[in-house]
Design a protein around this motif. Structure first.
Motif, PDB file in Angstrom:
ATOM      1  N   GLU A 352      11.953  -7.498   7.198  1.00  0.00           N
ATOM      2  CA  GLU A 352      10.713  -8.010   7.815  1.00  0.00           C
ATOM      3  C   GLU A 352      10.739  -7.905   9.339  1.00  0.00           C
ATOM      4  OE1 GLU A 352      10.138 -11.945   6.324  1.00  0.00           O
ATOM      5  OE2 GLU A 352       9.623 -11.260   4.308  1.00  0.00           O
ATOM      6  N   CYS A 353      11.335  -6.811   9.839  1.00  0.00           N
ATOM      7  CA  CYS A 353      11.268  -6.538  11.275  1.00  0.00           C
ATOM      8  C   CYS A 353       9.891  -5.953  11.607  1.00  0.00           C
ATOM      9  CB  CYS A 353      12.362  -5.552  11.676  1.00  0.00           C
ATOM     10  SG  CYS A 353      14.033  -6.101  11.252  1.00  0.00           S
ATOM     11  N   VAL A 354       9.547  -5.993  12.866  1.00  0.00           N
ATOM     12  CA  VAL A 354       8.232  -5.503  13.284  1.00  0.00           C
ATOM     13  C   VAL A 354       8.199  -3.972  13.175  1.00  0.00           C
ATOM     14  CG1 VAL A 354       6.598  -5.324  15.188  1.00  0.00           C
ATOM     15  CG2 VAL A 354       7.886  -7.438  14.842  1.00  0.00           C
ATOM     16  N   LEU A 355       7.222  -3.463  12.393  1.00  0.00           N
ATOM     17  CA  LEU A 355       7.002  -2.021  12.289  1.00  0.00           C
ATOM     18  C   LEU A 355       5.554  -1.739  12.648  1.00  0.00           C
ATOM     19  CD1 LEU A 355       8.783  -0.891   8.970  1.00  0.00           C
ATOM     20  CD2 LEU A 355       9.461  -0.361  11.292  1.00  0.00           C
ATOM     21  N   THR A 356       5.336  -0.875  13.621  1.00  0.00           N
ATOM     22  CA  THR A 356       3.972  -0.505  13.985  1.00  0.00           C
ATOM     23  C   THR A 356       3.352   0.325  12.860  1.00  0.00           C
ATOM     24  OG1 THR A 356       4.665   1.558  15.052  1.00  0.00           O
ATOM     25  CG2 THR A 356       4.642  -0.440  16.418  1.00  0.00           C
ATOM     26  N   PRO A 357       2.023   0.408  12.786  1.00  0.00           N
ATOM     27  CA  PRO A 357       1.397   1.253  11.761  1.00  0.00           C
ATOM     28  C   PRO A 357       1.911   2.687  11.785  1.00  0.00           C
ATOM     29  CG  PRO A 357      -0.252  -0.136  12.804  1.00  0.00           C
ATOM     30  CD  PRO A 357       1.017  -0.339  13.565  1.00  0.00           C
ATOM     31  N   MET A 358       2.151   3.230  12.964  1.00  0.00           N
ATOM     32  CA  MET A 358       2.652   4.600  13.056  1.00  0.00           C
ATOM     33  C   MET A 358       4.044   4.720  12.432  1.00  0.00           C
ATOM     34  SD  MET A 358       3.167   6.999  16.436  1.00  0.00           S
ATOM     35  CE  MET A 358       1.400   7.021  16.750  1.00  0.00           C
ATOM     36  N   LEU A 359       4.909   3.729  12.675  1.00  0.00           N
ATOM     37  CA  LEU A 359       6.252   3.782  12.109  1.00  0.00           C
ATOM     38  C   LEU A 359       6.232   3.550  10.600  1.00  0.00           C
ATOM     39  CD1 LEU A 359       8.421   2.002  14.841  1.00  0.00           C
ATOM     40  CD2 LEU A 359       8.360   4.432  14.255  1.00  0.00           C
ATOM     41  N   ARG A 360       5.313   2.716  10.116  1.00  0.00           N
ATOM     42  CA  ARG A 360       5.192   2.553   8.660  1.00  0.00           C
ATOM     43  C   ARG A 360       4.764   3.864   8.017  1.00  0.00           C
ATOM     44  NH1 ARG A 360       2.985  -2.663   9.960  1.00  0.00           N
ATOM     45  NH2 ARG A 360       0.854  -1.858   9.762  1.00  0.00           N
ATOM     46  N   ARG A 361       3.842   4.570   8.671  1.00  0.00           N
ATOM     47  CA  ARG A 361       3.413   5.871   8.155  1.00  0.00           C
ATOM     48  C   ARG A 361       4.565   6.880   8.226  1.00  0.00           C
ATOM     49  NH1 ARG A 361      -0.751   6.070  10.914  1.00  0.00           N
ATOM     50  NH2 ARG A 361      -0.150   7.449  12.622  1.00  0.00           N
ATOM     51  N   THR A 362       5.339   6.813   9.314  1.00  0.00           N
ATOM     52  CA  THR A 362       6.501   7.702   9.434  1.00  0.00           C
ATOM     53  C   THR A 362       7.496   7.449   8.315  1.00  0.00           C
ATOM     54  OG1 THR A 362       6.265   7.810  11.842  1.00  0.00           O
ATOM     55  CG2 THR A 362       8.427   8.353  10.934  1.00  0.00           C
ATOM     56  N   LEU A 363       7.738   6.173   7.990  1.00  0.00           N
ATOM     57  CA  LEU A 363       8.661   5.832   6.897  1.00  0.00           C
ATOM     58  C   LEU A 363       8.174   6.413   5.583  1.00  0.00           C
ATOM     59  CD1 LEU A 363      11.022   4.356   5.604  1.00  0.00           C
ATOM     60  CD2 LEU A 363       9.637   2.256   5.618  1.00  0.00           C
ATOM     61  N   LEU A 364       6.880   6.286   5.314  1.00  0.00           N
ATOM     62  CA  LEU A 364       6.323   6.828   4.072  1.00  0.00           C
ATOM     63  C   LEU A 364       6.484   8.348   4.020  1.00  0.00           C
ATOM     64  CD1 LEU A 364       4.720   6.510   1.444  1.00  0.00           C
ATOM     65  CD2 LEU A 364       2.605   6.594   2.807  1.00  0.00           C
ATOM     66  N   GLU A 365       6.165   9.027   5.129  1.00  0.00           N
ATOM     67  CA  GLU A 365       6.264  10.488   5.151  1.00  0.00           C
ATOM     68  C   GLU A 365       7.700  10.961   4.980  1.00  0.00           C
ATOM     69  OE1 GLU A 365       4.503  11.459   8.872  1.00  0.00           O
ATOM     70  OE2 GLU A 365       2.431  11.181   8.183  1.00  0.00           O
ATOM     71  N   LEU A 366       8.652  10.271   5.631  1.00  0.00           N
ATOM     72  CA  LEU A 366      10.055  10.651   5.508  1.00  0.00           C
ATOM     73  C   LEU A 366      10.570  10.421   4.090  1.00  0.00           C
ATOM     74  CD1 LEU A 366      11.511   9.259   8.867  1.00  0.00           C
ATOM     75  CD2 LEU A 366      11.084  11.648   8.277  1.00  0.00           C
ATOM     76  N   THR A 367      10.105   9.339   3.469  1.00  0.00           N
ATOM     77  CA  THR A 367      10.517   9.047   2.093  1.00  0.00           C
ATOM     78  C   THR A 367       9.996  10.109   1.137  1.00  0.00           C
ATOM     79  OG1 THR A 367      10.498   6.672   2.578  1.00  0.00           O
ATOM     80  CG2 THR A 367      10.471   7.317   0.255  1.00  0.00           C
ATOM     81  N   VAL A 368       8.733  10.481   1.292  1.00  0.00           N
ATOM     82  CA  VAL A 368       8.136  11.522   0.433  1.00  0.00           C
ATOM     83  C   VAL A 368       8.856  12.847   0.638  1.00  0.00           C
ATOM     84  CG1 VAL A 368       6.041  12.858   0.021  1.00  0.00           C
ATOM     85  CG2 VAL A 368       5.888  10.388   0.295  1.00  0.00           C
ATOM     86  N   ASP A 369       9.182  13.169   1.898  1.00  0.00           N
ATOM     87  CA  ASP A 369       9.900  14.422   2.179  1.00  0.00           C
ATOM     88  C   ASP A 369      11.250  14.449   1.476  1.00  0.00           C
ATOM     89  OD1 ASP A 369       7.833  15.347   3.729  1.00  0.00           O
ATOM     90  OD2 ASP A 369       8.756  14.794   5.651  1.00  0.00           O
ATOM     91  N   GLU A 370      11.961  13.324   1.478  1.00  0.00           N
ATOM     92  CA  GLU A 370      13.260  13.271   0.817  1.00  0.00           C
ATOM     93  C   GLU A 370      13.113  13.416  -0.706  1.00  0.00           C
ATOM     94  OE1 GLU A 370      16.299  10.536   1.745  1.00  0.00           O
ATOM     95  OE2 GLU A 370      15.853  10.467   3.880  1.00  0.00           O
ATOM     96  N   TRP A 371      12.085  12.787  -1.267  1.00  0.00           N
ATOM     97  CA  TRP A 371      11.837  12.923  -2.715  1.00  0.00           C
ATOM     98  C   TRP A 371      11.556  14.381  -3.079  1.00  0.00           C
ATOM     99  CZ3 TRP A 371       8.063   8.204  -3.495  1.00  0.00           C
ATOM    100  CH2 TRP A 371       8.800   7.015  -3.466  1.00  0.00           C
ATOM    101  N   ASN A 372      10.712  15.018  -2.264  1.00  0.00           N
ATOM    102  CA  ASN A 372      10.370  16.417  -2.550  1.00  0.00           C
ATOM    103  C   ASN A 372      11.587  17.321  -2.427  1.00  0.00           C
ATOM    104  OD1 ASN A 372       7.676  15.789  -3.015  1.00  0.00           O
ATOM    105  ND2 ASN A 372       7.078  16.131  -0.874  1.00  0.00           N
ATOM    106  N   ALA A 373      12.439  17.030  -1.435  1.00  0.00           N
ATOM    107  CA  ALA A 373      13.633  17.849  -1.252  1.00  0.00           C
ATOM    108  C   ALA A 373      14.640  17.653  -2.394  1.00  0.00           C
ATOM    109  CB  ALA A 373      14.290  17.503   0.087  1.00  0.00           C
ATOM    110  N   ALA A 374      14.595  16.470  -3.041  1.00  0.00           N
ATOM    111  CA  ALA A 374      15.529  16.167  -4.118  1.00  0.00           C
ATOM    112  C   ALA A 374      15.120  16.770  -5.460  1.00  0.00           C
ATOM    113  CB  ALA A 374      15.704  14.669  -4.258  1.00  0.00           C
ATOM    114  N   LYS A 375      13.864  17.241  -5.557  1.00  0.00           N
ATOM    115  CA  LYS A 375      13.392  17.808  -6.832  1.00  0.00           C
ATOM    116  C   LYS A 375      14.082  19.117  -7.154  1.00  0.00           C
ATOM    117  CE  LYS A 375       8.772  15.729  -6.680  1.00  0.00           C
ATOM    118  NZ  LYS A 375       7.317  16.008  -6.599  1.00  0.00           N
TER     119      LYS A 375
END
Length: 375
Positions: A352-375
């Motif tokens: 529950e640390c402070v994450l700006t909307p941009m960083l939350r979006r960055t986290l989502l994009e990085l997570t999706v990229d890792e999932w796609n790379a793992a396929k």
């Protein structure tokens, strides 16, 4: 018909303008441009509607408001353009703060500062200095460290010197740090600790002759008159700077030195040197950043862990060891290591640390990229 090079001259708030109506060579449509001849920028450009020709352009300027010899507010200019389609285009000059804000938004800082200088009714010297600082920060983020230093020097006497010193402690920037410290001396604002740091810089640059000319004793009554202020902030900060400068060529030593600081100094040092440390010691740097973000950072705890001693924090003591700092201060240091950045952002989200909307979006994009790379 065409108004070729038809123009009018207007005088506004500290500036003169040239209003020019021409035919655009590409579209064949008439264009109206307003040139700020004082600050040498295009103030306005518009293409008239198809089929409309500029028949006449007129400039009008209002008189500035003056109280005795003091300028209260500069005059504002207006332009009127009459077209062959029967329409009248009216343009009104923006007030100076609006013009400056627009130029800053476009990163045209030189023009913004020039315009602010020309209207003392709105901009005091401290406001101009704030613009110099913003320009310096912009240039520093771009990596133009030499140009940034030129602007930082213009903030001397206003901006705390430690803010600049921390940013120029790594080895390639030491010549620029020397330039700043010499400027402090030239303006009579260098304390004995500034002089000592300058001497250390010269020794780092293998220039013992220049180092020998630096007098390390307190050189002004101002130093003696404000010992508490200097001991509690200036001297302490510059002492930290000297410690970092001594290990500028060794990232491991630099990180160890940073970890011995209290949280505020550690944050300041990581903001300035994080990219270099994250490139050389990514996991170690990430560990310090995470501790600062979730409030568990403690130089004592880090020293205990390094020495293999048990933690000194009592059971049930859930109070944070330090203030929780936003990850946005450090995220740019890990741009070259997206996997590690995702782990840091995930940790911050779970805690529950402070994450700006941009960083939350960055986290989502990085997570999706890792999932796609793992396929």
């Amino acid at each position: 018909g065409t108004v070729g090079s038809s123009s009018s001259l207007i005088s506004g708030a500290g500036a003169s303008y040239a209003l020019v109506a021409t035919t655009d060579s590409k579209s064949g449509r008439d264009a109206v441009d307003i040139y700020d001849t004082t600050n040498k920028i295009v103030g306005f450009h518009v293409l008239l509607s198809p089929g409309h020709r500029a028949l006449r352009a007129v400039g009008v300027a209002s008189s500035p408001a003056v109280d005795g010899r003091n300028l209260i507010r500069g005059g504002r200019s207006s332009a009127i353009v009459m077209t062959s389609g029967g329409s009248i285009v009216t343009l009104t000059e923006k007030v100076t703060p609006d013009k400056v804000a627009l130029l800053v938004q476009k990163n045209l800082y030189s023009a913004a500062i020039s315009i602010a200088f020309s209207d003392p009714a709105f901009y005091r010297p401290e406001d101009i200095t704030a613009l110099y600082r913003r320009y310096a920060e912009h240039l520093y983020r771009k990596g133009d460290f030499a140009a940034a230093m030129d602007q930082y020097i213009l903030t001397i006497g206003s901006l705390e010197s430690s803010h600049v010193i921390f940013r120029y402690l790594d080895a390639p920037k030491i010549p620029l740090l020397v330039k700043y410290l010499e400027a402090l001396r030239a303006q009579g604002l260098a304390s004995s600790v500034h002089n000592e740091l300058l001497r250390t810089c010269y020794l780092k640059l293998n220039d013992p002759e220049s180092a020998g000319k630096i007098i390390l004793t307190a050189s002004s009554n101002r130093d003696e008159a404000t010992p508490l202020l200097r001991d509690s902030s200036g001297s302490h900060t510059i002492s930290i700077s000297r410690n970092l400068l001594a290990c500028a060529d060794n990232p491991s030593e630099m990180l160890a030195a940073i970890c011995s600081f209290e949280a505020p100094e550690t944050v300041q040092a990581l903001v300035a040197h994080g990219p270099i440390l994250a490139r050389s010691l990514p996991r170690e740097t990430a560990g310090v950043v995470i501790a600062l973000c979730d409030g568990t950072y403690s130089p004592t705890a880090l020293a205990d862990a390094a020495a293999g001693r048990p933690a000194t924090k009592e059971d049930g003591d859930n109070a944070p060891a330090c203030e929780k700092y936003p990850i946005s201060l450090f995220a740019n240091s890990f741009i070259e290591n997206p996997k590690l950045l995702r782990l840091i952002l995930s940790h911050c989200r779970r805690n529950e640390c402070v994450l700006t909307p941009m960083l939350r979006r960055t986290l989502l994009e990085l997570t999706v990229d890792e999932w796609n790379a793992a396929k």
